[in-house]
Design a protein around this motif. Structure first.
Motif, mmCIF file in Angstrom:
data_model
loop_
_atom_site.group_PDB
_atom_site.id
_atom_site.type_symbol
_atom_site.label_atom_id
_atom_site.label_comp_id
_atom_site.label_asym_id
_atom_site.label_seq_id
_atom_site.Cartn_x
_atom_site.Cartn_y
_atom_site.Cartn_z
ATOM 1 N N MET A 558 0.832 -1.209 0.000
ATOM 2 C CA MET A 558 0.000 0.000 0.000
ATOM 3 C C MET A 558 0.869 1.262 0.000
ATOM 4 S SD MET A 558 -3.212 -0.754 -0.134
ATOM 5 C CE MET A 558 -4.025 0.697 0.535
ATOM 6 N N ALA A 559 1.944 1.240 0.769
ATOM 7 C CA ALA A 559 2.814 2.420 0.829
ATOM 8 C C ALA A 559 3.478 2.688 -0.509
ATOM 9 C CB ALA A 559 3.865 2.225 1.921
ATOM 10 N N ALA A 560 3.857 1.624 -1.226
ATOM 11 C CA ALA A 560 4.471 1.801 -2.543
ATOM 12 C C ALA A 560 3.473 2.330 -3.558
ATOM 13 C CB ALA A 560 5.051 0.472 -3.036
ATOM 14 N N ALA A 561 2.197 1.943 -3.401
ATOM 15 C CA ALA A 561 1.175 2.375 -4.350
ATOM 16 C C ALA A 561 0.650 3.781 -4.052
ATOM 17 C CB ALA A 561 0.015 1.382 -4.343
ATOM 18 N N HIS A 562 0.886 4.291 -2.834
ATOM 19 C CA HIS A 562 0.368 5.616 -2.422
ATOM 20 C C HIS A 562 1.505 6.443 -1.834
ATOM 21 C CE1 HIS A 562 -3.883 4.411 -2.930
ATOM 22 N NE2 HIS A 562 -3.486 3.243 -2.490
ATOM 23 N N ARG A 563 2.405 6.873 -2.705
ATOM 24 C CA ARG A 563 3.535 7.667 -2.222
ATOM 25 C C ARG A 563 3.163 9.131 -2.060
ATOM 26 N NH1 ARG A 563 8.155 8.113 -4.656
ATOM 27 N NH2 ARG A 563 9.232 8.085 -2.645
ATOM 28 N N ASP A 564 2.083 9.536 -2.666
ATOM 29 C CA ASP A 564 1.590 10.904 -2.549
ATOM 30 C C ASP A 564 0.108 10.853 -2.201
ATOM 31 O OD1 ASP A 564 4.051 12.227 -3.454
ATOM 32 O OD2 ASP A 564 3.595 11.315 -5.397
ATOM 33 N N GLY A 565 -0.444 12.011 -1.868
ATOM 34 C CA GLY A 565 -1.864 12.096 -1.591
ATOM 35 C C GLY A 565 -2.178 11.924 -0.123
ATOM 36 N N PRO A 566 -3.470 11.984 0.222
ATOM 37 C CA PRO A 566 -3.877 11.985 1.636
ATOM 38 C C PRO A 566 -3.565 10.699 2.382
ATOM 39 C CG PRO A 566 -5.786 11.781 0.155
ATOM 40 C CD PRO A 566 -4.608 12.122 -0.697
ATOM 41 N N LEU A 567 -3.418 9.569 1.665
ATOM 42 C CA LEU A 567 -3.134 8.296 2.350
ATOM 43 C C LEU A 567 -1.660 8.094 2.649
ATOM 44 C CD1 LEU A 567 -5.456 5.812 0.406
ATOM 45 C CD2 LEU A 567 -5.799 6.743 2.692
ATOM 46 N N ALA A 568 -0.791 8.858 2.031
ATOM 47 C CA ALA A 568 0.647 8.613 2.136
ATOM 48 C C ALA A 568 1.139 8.675 3.572
ATOM 49 C CB ALA A 568 1.408 9.604 1.261
ATOM 50 N N ALA A 573 3.072 5.878 8.521
ATOM 51 C CA ALA A 573 3.076 5.767 9.978
ATOM 52 C C ALA A 573 2.733 4.331 10.402
ATOM 53 C CB ALA A 573 2.077 6.745 10.574
ATOM 54 N N ALA A 574 1.724 3.740 9.744
ATOM 55 C CA ALA A 574 1.348 2.362 10.058
ATOM 56 C C ALA A 574 2.483 1.400 9.717
ATOM 57 C CB ALA A 574 0.082 1.988 9.289
#
Length: 818
Positions: A558-568, A573-574
């Motif tokens: 998930m972190a690799a797929a969302h490097r930007d934006g509100p979920l990053a 942190a998780a």
């Protein structure tokens, strides 16, 4: 209209193919065409065969005896009757009477007679029932020679198939696979029954090769095929084999299937086979934890009955299981007496010899004699390795280790109970890295394999829908590629584990520490071996850790797929929190022992997929993950790379930039991209360079890891393609998502694309066990090439890159990183 002799021949061929109604029609026509006693006798013999095969052995027996009571039988007809009688006796489990009848047939039938070949086949089958595969093989080979005539191709193929089955029982797995595959080309197209028989025996090969799930599927299909034609004896035989196959992983189901087979055999008046089915059911009961006195008494009665019917192989297995029950009941003198009555030699199947060693080790341990327990485990694993080393296929080597799984765990458990780090190191090497101890060998180039991989590439790229002819063709190609690769012969050499002194000397030279994570009885321990000290550290339970590692894989994806934006931000942190929790169990207790040293990791298969380089305490630390410490000692000492090849596969946004930037680090690097990045061009490049860098989309195939692949412009480049290379690069970079992932097989062997490259001869493989973002790979790996070109070792360069990066770099170094 055909003559009577021709009709009789047609009837026999139809009956041997399982087409019994058609055979019966031919017999009626033959008898209507001629009342010659010779014709009538032959018709009766064939009718007896049909009755025996369709569930009426008593009528078949009576019919044969009536023929033999006839006056003035010619030698060929008399021989036919005796060999048919022998077959029926064999079917009903009267093996001694069967041998007598077949001996009469062989004595009467003239050399060159077709029926002499049939009699030899039947006698070979009786030898198999008695557990005499060598004598069986001799009869099948003689039968093949007798039947080597035009028009008898089907019968000869049956003899060749049975010869292959004999080789399976003798432990010659490659010979068995080759023989049965060649015979299948004739048998499988001839009838559904013969096809089911081939699949049944192939399933036994799969079981021997450590692939019980695939074997179970094949056996269930074969049993269904027999059942649909009401061939209850064949169906029960198939269920009997299925029960043995299910025994290790699902003893409850194995017992149900075995009891069903026993009922079918009882209905077919086949007492010997019923006894064999009862044996599996009882072994399954023991495997499920049965230990009562009444169970032992039942086992003893069944062993006596098995011996009375000449079923020695089944009797030995049950005797060993009875001894195991006595050990569990703490009746150790009784267990000793039971074991002393068992005769095991090199003609005994490997799996039974391993069971014999397991039970003897259990008895020695129960008596408090840990040294002899370890000796038995060591000897059992040596036996397995000798067998394993005869195979050149990584796929086959890695599945075979499942047969040694229980022995390996015994050895580790005994070593951990003792607590001596040197002993724990020995058993870590002996037990965990069962494949790593087999000397790798390059299989010869196989034109058929290369052709099949090319066709598979085209089909897989087209992406056919499930259950279409194209999808079935893909599955057939995968099976053929794998089986052809199984035929590769091994070096026949097994590396003895290095000793601690040898290891510590190398660790001192390299400023390194070895950590071997071990999983035994769902608990995790770590052996830490530094140049001047060693220790064994308890790291707690596996169950909660396994869940956290699975969650960590998801977090990294998930972190690799969302490097930007509100979920990053929340995702990172998780991720950091989960990494800290995993490190708290696996790393924190070891930190004081590690110092600032490099790290050689040999983790258990139960920890496969752990992103070690991201765990707090290991970030920025050079680490490498070899198949075993012994293998690391053989590979260490990275040579300075010379020739470099870089490949950008299709549809990777920054792939071309990644390889172009990496190429700037080298004086002369070859770059392939766009339409040039074909499987043929990449293979040619791989054979000529010291460093090969593949930037592309990757796919890990869990069930068949060697069909994992990196996508190139003309389709997937498979793990099996690596074996087709004439030369292997020293260092391979798999900058492709998923290609660092592994599948863990029953012996805790982790296998995937990285393992395939190491087995093929690469010294170091860099890959990621999880998804890696394109921009991270682009920046990190171009920097890694700069450091490598300047003389930094691969693992040291990767550690420096990871320490300098703003984000996580999940790449790992496998093999020897320096």
């Amino acid at each position: 209209m055909p003559g009577a002799d021709d009709l009789l021949d047609r009837a026999r061929l139809a009956a041997s193919s399982g087409s019994y109604p058609r055979a019966t029609r031919y017999l009626e026509q033959a008898c209507a065409a001629s009342q010659d006693p010779y014709v009538l006798a032959r018709a009766e013999i064939t009718r007896a065969y049909i009755e025996a095969e369709t569930g009426d052995p008593a009528a078949a027996l009576k019919r044969c005896l009536e023929v033999l009571d006839s006056d003035d039988l010619d030698p060929v007809t008399e021989g036919k009757a005796w060999q048919q009688l022998g077959l029926i006796r064999m079917r009903t489990g009267e093996n001694e009477a069967a041998m007598e009848a077949l001996a009469q047939a062989i004595a009467v039938l003239p050399p060159g007679s077709d029926d002499l070949g049939y009699a030899l086949i039947n006698r070979g089958n009786v030898h198999l029932q008695h557990g005499r595969p060598r004598q069986a093989a001799a009869d099948f080979a003689a039968a093949s020679a007798e039947l080597d005539k035009p028009g008898l191709e089907l019968d000869r193929a049956k003899a060749e198939h049975n010869l292959g089955y004999s080789q399976l029982l003798l432990g010659d797995l490659i010979g068995a696979m080759t023989q049965i595959a060649e015979a299948a080309e004739v048998l499988s197209p001839s009838s559904a029954i013969n096809r089911a028989t081939v699949e049944q025996d192939r399933a036994e090969i799969l079981t021997a090769a450590g692939r019980p799930r695939e074997a179970a599927r094949a056996l269930q299909q074969a049993a269904t095929a027999y059942g649909s034609r009401r061939l209850r004896t064949f169906q029960a035989e198939c269920e009997l084999t299925l029960a043995w196959t299910l025994l290790r992983d699902d003893p409850a189901k194995a017992r149900v299937v075995a009891r069903r087979a026993a009922r079918r055999f009882r209905g077919q008046a086949s007492p010997a086979r019923e006894l064999r089915a009862d044996t599996v059911a009882l072994v399954a009961e023991i495997a499920a934890g049965g230990k009562s006195r009444s169970l032992l008494e039942r086992a003893d009665r069944l062993v006596a009955a098995l011996h009375a019917h000449g079923l020695v192989r089944d009797a030995v297995v049950l005797e060993l299981q009875g001894a195991r029950v006595s050990v569990v009941r703490r009746e150790l003198d009784d267990a000793r007496d039971r074991l002393s009555a068992v005769r095991v030699d090199m003609n005994t199947p490997v799996t039974t010899r391993l069971l014999w060693r397991e039970v003897r080790a259990e008895l020695a341990h129960a008596r408090g004699d840990a040294r002899h327990a370890r000796d038995h485990v060591r000897a059992g694993l040596a036996d397995l390795h000798t067998w394993q080393a005869s195979f050149g296929s990584l796929d086959l080597q890695s599945t075979l280790v499942g047969h040694g799984r229980d022995l390996a765990r015994q050895g580790l458990r005994l070593a951990l109970e003792h607590g001596d780090p040197a002993m724990v190191f020995e058993w870590s090497e002996r037990a965990r890295t069962l494949v790593g101890r087999v000397t790798p060998v390059r299989p010869p180039t196989d034109e058929q394999v290369a052709s099949d991989l090319t066709e598979l590439r085209v089909l897989q790229t087209a992406g056919p829908a499930p259950r279409t002819p194209e999808a079935r063709r893909m599955e057939a190609l995968r099976d053929r590629v794998r089986q052809h690769r199984w035929y590769a012969e091994g070096a026949g050499e097994v590396t003895e584990p290095a000793d601690v002194d040898q290891l510590q000397s190398a660790l001192k030279e390299d400023d390194a520490v070895l950590v071997a994570h071990l999983v035994v009885n769902d608990r995790v321990s770590a052996l830490v071996c530094a140049p001047d000290r060693s220790a064994v550290v308890n790291l707690g339970r596996l169950d909660g850790l396994r869940d956290r590692l699975d969650g960590l894989t998801s977090d990294l994806t998930m972190a690799a797929a969302h490097r930007d934006g509100p979920l990053a931000v929340p995702l990172r942190a998780a991720l950091r929190a989960r990494l800290a929790v995993v490190a708290e169990q696996l790393v924190a207790p070891l930190v004081d022992l590690l110092g600032d040293s490099r790290l050689v990791l040999t983790p258990s298969g139960g920890l496969a997929g752990t992103p070690w380089s991201l765990l707090p305490g290991l970030v920025g630390r050079p680490l490498t993950i070899p198949p075993s410490a012994t293998r690391w000692l053989e590979l260490r000492g990275a040579p300075q790379p010379g020739r470099v090849g870089l490949v950008a596969g299709p549809d990777v946004a920054r792939g071309p930039e990644e390889v172009t930037r990496a190429a700037f680090a080298w004086r002369d690097a070859t770059v392939l991209g766009g339409p040039d990045a074909t499987t043929t061009r990449v293979a040619e490049l791989a054979e000529t360079v010291d460093v090969l860098h593949l930037a592309g989309h990757g796919r890990h195939t869990g069930e068949n890891p060697l069909f994992s692949a990196v996508e190139l412009v003309d389709g997937p480049w498979f793990g099996y393609d690596i074996d087709e290379l004439r030369r292997t690069p020293s260092t391979v970079v798999l900058s492709a998502c998923e290609l660092g992932r592994v599948s863990v097989r029953s012996g805790e062997e982790a296998i995937g694309m990285s393992a395939a490259w190491l087995h093929a001869g690469a010294r170091t493989v860099l890959s990621s066990p999880v998804l890696i973002a394109d921009d991270i790979a682009c920046d990190a790996m171009s920097r890694w090439h700069t450091l490598l070109a300047a003389g930094t070792a691969p693992a040291d360069a990767l550690a420096q890159v990871s320490a300098e990066a703003d984000d996580v770099v999940p790449m790992l170094s496998f093999g020897a990183g320096w």
